[in-house]
Motif scaffolding. Structure first.
Motif, mmCIF file in Angstrom:
data_model
loop_
_atom_site.group_PDB
_atom_site.id
_atom_site.type_symbol
_atom_site.label_atom_id
_atom_site.label_comp_id
_atom_site.label_asym_id
_atom_site.label_seq_id
_atom_site.Cartn_x
_atom_site.Cartn_y
_atom_site.Cartn_z
ATOM 1 N N ASP A 136 0.851 -1.183 0.000
ATOM 2 C CA ASP A 136 0.000 0.000 0.000
ATOM 3 C C ASP A 136 0.894 1.244 0.000
ATOM 4 O O ASP A 136 1.707 1.397 -0.880
ATOM 5 C CB ASP A 136 -0.979 -0.036 1.173
ATOM 6 C CG ASP A 136 -1.913 -1.236 1.091
ATOM 7 O OD1 ASP A 136 -2.252 -1.630 -0.039
ATOM 8 O OD2 ASP A 136 -2.280 -1.777 2.147
ATOM 9 N N ASP A 137 0.768 2.111 0.988
ATOM 10 C CA ASP A 137 1.583 3.326 1.036
ATOM 11 C C ASP A 137 2.687 3.222 2.083
ATOM 12 O O ASP A 137 3.117 4.234 2.650
ATOM 13 C CB ASP A 137 0.712 4.553 1.343
ATOM 14 C CG ASP A 137 -0.168 4.929 0.170
ATOM 15 O OD1 ASP A 137 0.280 4.739 -0.984
ATOM 16 O OD2 ASP A 137 -1.292 5.392 0.395
ATOM 17 N N ALA A 138 3.171 2.026 2.346
ATOM 18 C CA ALA A 138 4.210 1.839 3.352
ATOM 19 C C ALA A 138 5.322 0.964 2.781
ATOM 20 O O ALA A 138 5.115 0.168 1.862
ATOM 21 C CB ALA A 138 3.636 1.202 4.611
ATOM 22 N N LEU A 139 6.513 1.132 3.342
ATOM 23 C CA LEU A 139 7.661 0.316 2.987
ATOM 24 C C LEU A 139 7.884 -0.704 4.094
ATOM 25 O O LEU A 139 8.085 -0.335 5.256
ATOM 26 C CB LEU A 139 8.910 1.186 2.818
ATOM 27 C CG LEU A 139 10.212 0.448 2.505
ATOM 28 C CD1 LEU A 139 10.137 -0.225 1.134
ATOM 29 C CD2 LEU A 139 11.400 1.400 2.568
ATOM 30 N N VAL A 140 7.835 -1.979 3.746
ATOM 31 C CA VAL A 140 8.090 -3.070 4.697
ATOM 32 C C VAL A 140 9.465 -3.632 4.369
ATOM 33 O O VAL A 140 9.742 -3.995 3.223
ATOM 34 C CB VAL A 140 7.021 -4.169 4.578
ATOM 35 C CG1 VAL A 140 7.354 -5.342 5.495
ATOM 36 C CG2 VAL A 140 5.643 -3.595 4.917
ATOM 37 N N TYR A 141 10.337 -3.699 5.365
ATOM 38 C CA TYR A 141 11.711 -4.120 5.093
ATOM 39 C C TYR A 141 12.301 -4.835 6.302
ATOM 40 O O TYR A 141 11.797 -4.736 7.420
ATOM 41 C CB TYR A 141 12.587 -2.935 4.699
ATOM 42 C CG TYR A 141 12.765 -1.888 5.767
ATOM 43 C CD1 TYR A 141 13.845 -1.952 6.644
ATOM 44 C CD2 TYR A 141 11.868 -0.840 5.898
ATOM 45 C CE1 TYR A 141 14.011 -1.000 7.627
ATOM 46 C CE2 TYR A 141 12.030 0.126 6.874
ATOM 47 C CZ TYR A 141 13.107 0.047 7.738
ATOM 48 O OH TYR A 141 13.270 0.988 8.715
ATOM 49 N N ALA A 142 13.402 -5.551 6.042
ATOM 50 C CA ALA A 142 14.075 -6.303 7.095
ATOM 51 C C ALA A 142 15.247 -5.499 7.622
ATOM 52 O O ALA A 142 16.185 -5.182 6.900
ATOM 53 C CB ALA A 142 14.566 -7.639 6.558
#
Length: 388
Positions: free
Chosen positions: A254-260
């Motif tokens: 969506d409008d978010a960055l998901v990262y490790a």
């Protein structure tokens, strides 16, 4: 060799991987695949006095290559030597470009003082030739729209009509954010960049547009661009102490960055940077995230494949997949990526699951065409297992 990443810009597709020159394709004809940008002339033009004419003073010349079909310019050549003229013409000898997309050469000249800025003398076909110059100072044309070929980089994004490239050059101790001329995505003047000391957050690992912000990821820091145009771009401002663990370790949801990150999976939505929580427990699999990736603050261990977490987004399934490794796994000396952590972000309760793929690391590919989101896991050991 790194896999290519892709940026879609209008009707064109740009491919880059940081190891080779980037490419641009119009999506129509195979022979319309070009190197991104145009390399400028390496040598200065050769100038000489000609017949009687309009030039009086000390002059210098330069030229650039141009693709008039796509409106792309190269950088200027080096300036010629100064030529003193008194009521004479000049002859300007230029070299043709071997780039098949170049169809024009533009020649520029100073006024009689011999000082920059230069202005347009003439536009000619792309051919090595001696071009006469009898254009008086008052009749000179526009200033050069100087471009330049971008460097080899791994990460790119278009933001506010400008194409940005982010990389840590091999062998260098800094990260560099390059930016094109506004609205001209293939033109990268040599001075269009912002540098970051690599000690401040480590090497570059990603570049994304998140909720109308240009977000740069480094291994230990996430930042966003400040300034609205090349005239006022400034050093970026950190928005978090956490960074993307490795290139390809983040996805847009969506409008978010998901990262490790090295500590946990994180989510950045331009207003905050926080851990992904499940009933206040981070990744309730094997006790903690630190047992899933080969987490370490030691620079000597940053190259371990266990630290190189890859992320993939499956929007129809509402899942994010992370390739990872249990640092206590003794099956491989380097603790390579032997496991897949799944975040079912559309599921309440216990949205995490962990799957084991056995020996050696793996890459991933998603079928975007069938509508089924089939995921292929490739084991790159000698036996070459493939999981679907």
């Amino acid at each position: 060799d790194w896999p290519f990443s892709f940026v879609n810009v209008g009707h064109r597709l740009i491919a880059m991987n940081g190891d080779t020159t980037s490419f641009i394709w119009d999506g129509v004809l195979a022979n319309n695949l070009y190197t991104l940008g145009i390399a400028g002339p390496a040598a200065a033009p050769v100038v000489a006095a000609g017949a009687a004419g309009n030039l009086n003073g000390a002059y210098r010349w330069a030229y650039l290559y141009r693709d008039s079909v796509n409106d792309v310019n190269s950088a200027l050549s080096p300036f010629s030597t100064s030529l003193n003229l008194a009521a004479l013409q000049a002859t300007v000898t230029v070299l043709a470009s071997t780039n098949p997309r170049v169809n024009q050469i533009q020649i520029f000249r100073t006024r009689s003082t011999g000082q920059a800025p230069m202005r347009l003398v003439s536009t000619v076909a792309n051919a090595g030739a001696a071009i006469p110059d009898n254009v008086g100072d008052i009749a000179l044309g526009a200033f050069p729209q100087e471009g330049g070929q971008p460097p080899n980089t791994r990460f790119g994004a278009v933001f506010n009509g400008t194409f940005f490239l982010f990389n840590s050059p091999q062998g260098e101790r800094f990260s560099r954010l390059h930016f094109s001329n506004p609205g001209r995505i293939e033109e990268f003047p040599a001075a269009n960049f912002i540098d970051f000391d690599e000690s401040d957050g480590g090497p570059a690992t990603g570049l994304n547009v998140v909720a109308n912000q240009l977000v740069t990821n480094k291994q230990h820091k996430t930042m966003h661009l400040v300034g609205t145009s090349p005239d006022n771009y400034a050093q970026q401002t950190p928005v978090a102490k956490r960074g993307m663990n490795w290139a390809y370790g983040g996805v847009l949801v969506d409008d978010a960055l998901v990262y490790a990150d090295k500590e946990a999976p994180y989510i950045y939505d331009a207003s905050q940077n926080r851990k992904i929580a499940d009933d206040d427990n981070i990744c309730p699999v094997q006790g903690s995230w630190n047992n899933i990736i080969n987490a370490s603050d030691s620079a000597a261990t940053l190259s371990y494949i266990g630290d190189e977490v890859i992320a993939m987004h499956l929007p129809r399934r509402r899942q994010v997949l992370f390739s990872c490794a249990d640092r206590n796994d003794t099956r491989t000396a380097a603790n390579e990526n032997t496991q897949c952590l799944v975040w079912n972000y559309g599921q309440a309760g216990q949205p995490w699951a962990l799957y084991d793929f056995g020996f050696d690391s793996w890459g991933i590919w998603r079928d975007n065409f069938s509508g089924n989101e089939t995921v292929v896991f490739v084991n790159h050991a000698a036996d070459g297992w493939v999981f679907v």
